[in-house]
Design a protein around this motif. Structure first.
Motif, PDB file in Angstrom:
ATOM      1  N   SER A 101       0.982  -1.205  -0.028  1.00 16.15           N
ATOM      2  CA  SER A 101       0.150   0.208   0.084  1.00 16.15           C
ATOM      3  C   SER A 101       1.036   1.443  -0.036  1.00 16.15           C
ATOM      4  O   SER A 101       1.668   1.231   1.052  1.00 16.15           O
ATOM      5  N   VAL A 102       0.609   2.023  -1.061  1.00 21.81           N
ATOM      6  CA  VAL A 102       1.665   3.192  -1.084  1.00 21.81           C
ATOM      7  C   VAL A 102       0.783   4.387  -1.477  1.00 21.81           C
ATOM      8  O   VAL A 102      -0.479   4.428  -1.873  1.00 21.81           O
ATOM      9  N   ARG A 103       1.282   5.603  -0.944  1.00 21.08           N
ATOM     10  CA  ARG A 103       0.546   6.835  -1.575  1.00 21.08           C
ATOM     11  C   ARG A 103       0.602   7.156  -3.029  1.00 21.08           C
ATOM     12  O   ARG A 103       1.650   6.908  -3.396  1.00 21.08           O
ATOM     13  N   ALA A 104      -0.399   7.594  -3.531  1.00 21.26           N
ATOM     14  CA  ALA A 104      -0.461   7.844  -5.136  1.00 21.26           C
ATOM     15  C   ALA A 104      -1.139   8.877  -5.377  1.00 21.26           C
ATOM     16  O   ALA A 104      -2.039   9.207  -6.109  1.00 21.26           O
ATOM     17  N   ASP A 105      -0.640   9.952  -4.767  1.00 18.37           N
ATOM     18  CA  ASP A 105      -1.241  11.559  -4.907  1.00 18.37           C
ATOM     19  C   ASP A 105      -0.985  11.931  -6.357  1.00 18.37           C
ATOM     20  O   ASP A 105      -1.881  12.496  -6.914  1.00 18.37           O
ATOM     21  N   HIS A 106      -0.038  11.372  -7.154  1.00 21.60           N
ATOM     22  CA  HIS A 106       0.482  11.749  -8.428  1.00 21.60           C
ATOM     23  C   HIS A 106      -0.696  10.949  -9.168  1.00 21.60           C
ATOM     24  O   HIS A 106      -0.606  11.250 -10.542  1.00 21.60           O
ATOM     25  N   GLU A 107      -1.451   9.864  -8.912  1.00 18.55           N
ATOM     26  CA  GLU A 107      -1.920   9.113  -9.949  1.00 18.55           C
ATOM     27  C   GLU A 107      -3.638   9.990 -10.306  1.00 18.55           C
ATOM     28  O   GLU A 107      -3.866  10.613  -9.137  1.00 18.55           O
ATOM     29  N   LYS A 108      -3.879   9.817 -11.410  1.00 17.24           N
ATOM     30  CA  LYS A 108      -5.112  10.400 -11.951  1.00 17.24           C
ATOM     31  C   LYS A 108      -6.339   9.590 -11.348  1.00 17.24           C
ATOM     32  O   LYS A 108      -6.217   8.332 -11.209  1.00 17.24           O
ATOM     33  N   VAL A 109      -7.415  10.302 -11.033  1.00 13.28           N
ATOM     34  CA  VAL A 109      -8.611   9.626 -10.821  1.00 13.28           C
ATOM     35  C   VAL A 109      -9.280   9.048 -12.068  1.00 13.28           C
ATOM     36  O   VAL A 109      -9.389   9.747 -13.049  1.00 13.28           O
ATOM     37  N   PRO A 110      -9.753   7.770 -12.166  1.00 15.26           N
ATOM     38  CA  PRO A 110     -10.254   7.243 -13.379  1.00 15.26           C
ATOM     39  C   PRO A 110     -11.648   8.074 -13.839  1.00 15.26           C
ATOM     40  O   PRO A 110     -12.274   8.265 -12.915  1.00 15.26           O
ATOM     41  N   THR A 111     -12.079   8.172 -15.233  1.00 11.55           N
ATOM     42  CA  THR A 111     -13.020   8.733 -15.394  1.00 11.55           C
ATOM     43  C   THR A 111     -14.498   7.708 -15.396  1.00 11.55           C
ATOM     44  O   THR A 111     -14.282   6.605 -15.118  1.00 11.55           O
ATOM     45  N   ALA A 112     -15.500   8.160 -15.545  1.00 10.06           N
ATOM     46  CA  ALA A 112     -16.622   7.250 -15.677  1.00 10.06           C
ATOM     47  C   ALA A 112     -16.701   6.194 -16.671  1.00 10.06           C
ATOM     48  O   ALA A 112     -16.876   5.136 -16.300  1.00 10.06           O
ATOM     49  N   GLU A 113     -16.006   6.613 -17.829  1.00 10.74           N
ATOM     50  CA  GLU A 113     -15.806   5.666 -18.915  1.00 10.74           C
ATOM     51  C   GLU A 113     -14.737   4.491 -18.482  1.00 10.74           C
ATOM     52  O   GLU A 113     -15.316   3.219 -18.746  1.00 10.74           O
ATOM     53  N   GLU A 114     -14.008   4.922 -18.057  1.00 11.81           N
ATOM     54  CA  GLU A 114     -12.637   3.706 -17.446  1.00 11.81           C
ATOM     55  C   GLU A 114     -13.409   3.064 -16.623  1.00 11.81           C
ATOM     56  O   GLU A 114     -13.238   1.770 -16.574  1.00 11.81           O
ATOM     57  N   LYS A 115     -14.188   3.678 -15.506  1.00  9.64           N
ATOM     58  CA  LYS A 115     -14.814   2.802 -14.394  1.00  9.64           C
ATOM     59  C   LYS A 115     -15.803   1.678 -15.120  1.00  9.64           C
ATOM     60  O   LYS A 115     -15.870   0.466 -14.479  1.00  9.64           O
TER      61      LYS A 115
ATOM     62  N   ALA B 274     -15.511   0.330 -18.187  1.00  6.96           N
ATOM     63  CA  ALA B 274     -14.683  -0.493 -18.920  1.00  6.96           C
ATOM     64  C   ALA B 274     -14.123  -1.508 -17.908  1.00  6.96           C
ATOM     65  O   ALA B 274     -14.036  -2.789 -18.268  1.00  6.96           O
ATOM     66  N   LEU B 275     -13.794  -1.316 -16.917  1.00  4.49           N
ATOM     67  CA  LEU B 275     -13.182  -2.166 -15.728  1.00  4.49           C
ATOM     68  C   LEU B 275     -14.126  -2.921 -15.139  1.00  4.49           C
ATOM     69  O   LEU B 275     -13.965  -3.911 -14.906  1.00  4.49           O
ATOM     70  N   GLU B 276     -15.513  -2.311 -14.837  1.00  8.15           N
ATOM     71  CA  GLU B 276     -16.425  -3.278 -14.406  1.00  8.15           C
ATOM     72  C   GLU B 276     -16.799  -4.240 -15.567  1.00  8.15           C
ATOM     73  O   GLU B 276     -17.212  -5.418 -15.081  1.00  8.15           O
ATOM     74  N   GLU B 277     -16.970  -3.873 -16.657  1.00  5.82           N
ATOM     75  CA  GLU B 277     -17.091  -5.004 -17.893  1.00  5.82           C
ATOM     76  C   GLU B 277     -16.131  -6.129 -17.718  1.00  5.82           C
ATOM     77  O   GLU B 277     -16.353  -7.200 -18.017  1.00  5.82           O
ATOM     78  N   ALA B 278     -14.718  -5.399 -17.805  1.00  9.03           N
ATOM     79  CA  ALA B 278     -13.663  -6.567 -17.779  1.00  9.03           C
ATOM     80  C   ALA B 278     -13.695  -7.496 -16.652  1.00  9.03           C
ATOM     81  O   ALA B 278     -13.406  -8.603 -16.809  1.00  9.03           O
ATOM     82  N   ARG B 279     -14.343  -6.798 -15.519  1.00  7.33           N
ATOM     83  CA  ARG B 279     -14.328  -7.756 -14.233  1.00  7.33           C
ATOM     84  C   ARG B 279     -15.348  -8.815 -14.508  1.00  7.33           C
ATOM     85  O   ARG B 279     -15.335  -9.829 -14.068  1.00  7.33           O
ATOM     86  N   ARG B 280     -16.831  -8.408 -15.119  1.00 10.23           N
ATOM     87  CA  ARG B 280     -17.684  -9.437 -15.208  1.00 10.23           C
ATOM     88  C   ARG B 280     -17.101 -10.239 -16.416  1.00 10.23           C
ATOM     89  O   ARG B 280     -17.391 -11.547 -16.054  1.00 10.23           O
ATOM     90  N   ASP B 281     -16.438 -10.002 -17.344  1.00  8.29           N
ATOM     91  CA  ASP B 281     -15.892 -10.966 -18.119  1.00  8.29           C
ATOM     92  C   ASP B 281     -14.945 -11.881 -17.869  1.00  8.29           C
ATOM     93  O   ASP B 281     -15.012 -13.147 -17.987  1.00  8.29           O
ATOM     94  N   HIS B 282     -14.100 -11.260 -16.948  1.00  6.04           N
ATOM     95  CA  HIS B 282     -13.108 -12.343 -16.053  1.00  6.04           C
ATOM     96  C   HIS B 282     -13.637 -13.239 -15.284  1.00  6.04           C
ATOM     97  O   HIS B 282     -13.360 -14.433 -15.203  1.00  6.04           O
ATOM     98  N   LEU B 283     -14.931 -12.899 -14.650  1.00  6.16           N
ATOM     99  CA  LEU B 283     -15.494 -13.732 -13.830  1.00  6.16           C
ATOM    100  C   LEU B 283     -16.395 -14.856 -14.513  1.00  6.16           C
ATOM    101  O   LEU B 283     -16.215 -16.017 -14.161  1.00  6.16           O
ATOM    102  N   LYS B 284     -16.578 -14.435 -15.568  1.00  4.60           N
ATOM    103  CA  LYS B 284     -17.578 -15.173 -16.555  1.00  4.60           C
ATOM    104  C   LYS B 284     -16.512 -16.268 -17.285  1.00  4.60           C
ATOM    105  O   LYS B 284     -16.717 -17.667 -17.216  1.00  4.60           O
ATOM    106  N   ARG B 285     -15.315 -16.111 -17.674  1.00  2.98           N
ATOM    107  CA  ARG B 285     -14.307 -16.892 -18.022  1.00  2.98           C
ATOM    108  C   ARG B 285     -13.763 -17.926 -16.966  1.00  2.98           C
ATOM    109  O   ARG B 285     -13.742 -19.133 -17.351  1.00  2.98           O
ATOM    110  N   ALA B 286     -13.905 -17.238 -15.915  1.00  4.68           N
ATOM    111  CA  ALA B 286     -13.286 -18.173 -14.423  1.00  4.68           C
ATOM    112  C   ALA B 286     -14.369 -19.400 -14.391  1.00  4.68           C
ATOM    113  O   ALA B 286     -13.897 -20.448 -13.957  1.00  4.68           O
ATOM    114  N   ALA B 287     -15.497 -18.924 -14.358  1.00  2.00           N
ATOM    115  CA  ALA B 287     -16.897 -19.972 -14.057  1.00  2.00           C
ATOM    116  C   ALA B 287     -16.660 -20.912 -15.134  1.00  2.00           C
ATOM    117  O   ALA B 287     -17.009 -22.145 -14.998  1.00  2.00           O
ATOM    118  N   GLU B 288     -16.410 -20.518 -16.471  1.00  4.40           N
ATOM    119  CA  GLU B 288     -16.458 -21.730 -17.567  1.00  4.40           C
ATOM    120  C   GLU B 288     -15.197 -22.589 -17.361  1.00  4.40           C
ATOM    121  O   GLU B 288     -15.535 -23.715 -17.606  1.00  4.40           O
TER     122      GLU B 288
END
Length: 166
Positions: free
Chosen positions: A90-104, A106-120
């Motif tokens: 765990s590190v401080r990341a004040d330099h990192e930018k906050v992800p936009t709504a579109e990136e969030k 896309a991440l949620e969609e990738a997570r659902r796809d990953h869990l679907k493949r894991a179940a398969e």
């Protein structure tokens, strides 16, 4: 509030769903204590550089969150107490930018796809079928040859090919 980045490696004994529930629990801890989770990226099961507790693999996850220092201390304390967490950073990341709504999204969609493949994959393993996306040992691409080593002690010489094994 400070921005933090947490990378954790969970035990490979956990299924993808159990590892997902564990990460979701840490997310809820952050939000209950007044923090904000900006990004959750589950990298899935990956090979470790060296075995940890005799495990050659681990379930990787990344969390970017914004919280007070006491939240980070409590999260670190709970990570240390959790037996299924092999390592974390765990590190401080004040330099990192906050992800936009579109990136969030896309991440949620990738997570659902990953869990679907894991179940398969889990269903295929349970049924004894070939697992999709995993190479079989029959076609590993290695073509070995038997070599006679009579001149192996001479520099620059590797021996002669005796026969071709197929």
């Amino acid at each position: 509030m400070r921005r933090y980045e947490l990378v954790m490696v969970a035990s490979p004994v956990l299924t993808e769903e159990e590892a997902d529930r564990q990460v979701t629990g840490f997310e809820s801890l952050i939000t209950e204590m007044g923090g904000t989770v900006h990004k959750v990226d589950r990298w899935g099961r990956r090979k470790l550089a060296f075995p940890i507790n005799k495990h050659p693999e681990g379930n990787y996850s990344l969390l970017m969150y914004e919280a007070e220092a006491n939240v980070e201390k409590e999260l670190t304390r709970r990570l240390k107490l959790t037996d299924t967490v092999l390592r974390f950073l765990s590190v401080r990341a004040d330099h990192e930018k906050v992800p936009t709504a579109e990136e969030k999204v896309a991440l949620e969609e990738a997570r659902r796809d990953h869990l679907k493949r894991a179940a398969e994959r889990a269903a295929a393993e349970a049924a004894g079928l070939p697992v999709p996306g995993v190479e079989t040992e029959a076609d590993d691409g290695d073509d070995w040859e038997a070599v006679e080593d009579d001149d192996a002690d001479l520099p620059g010489r590797r021996g002669r090919v005796v026969e071709d094994l197929e």
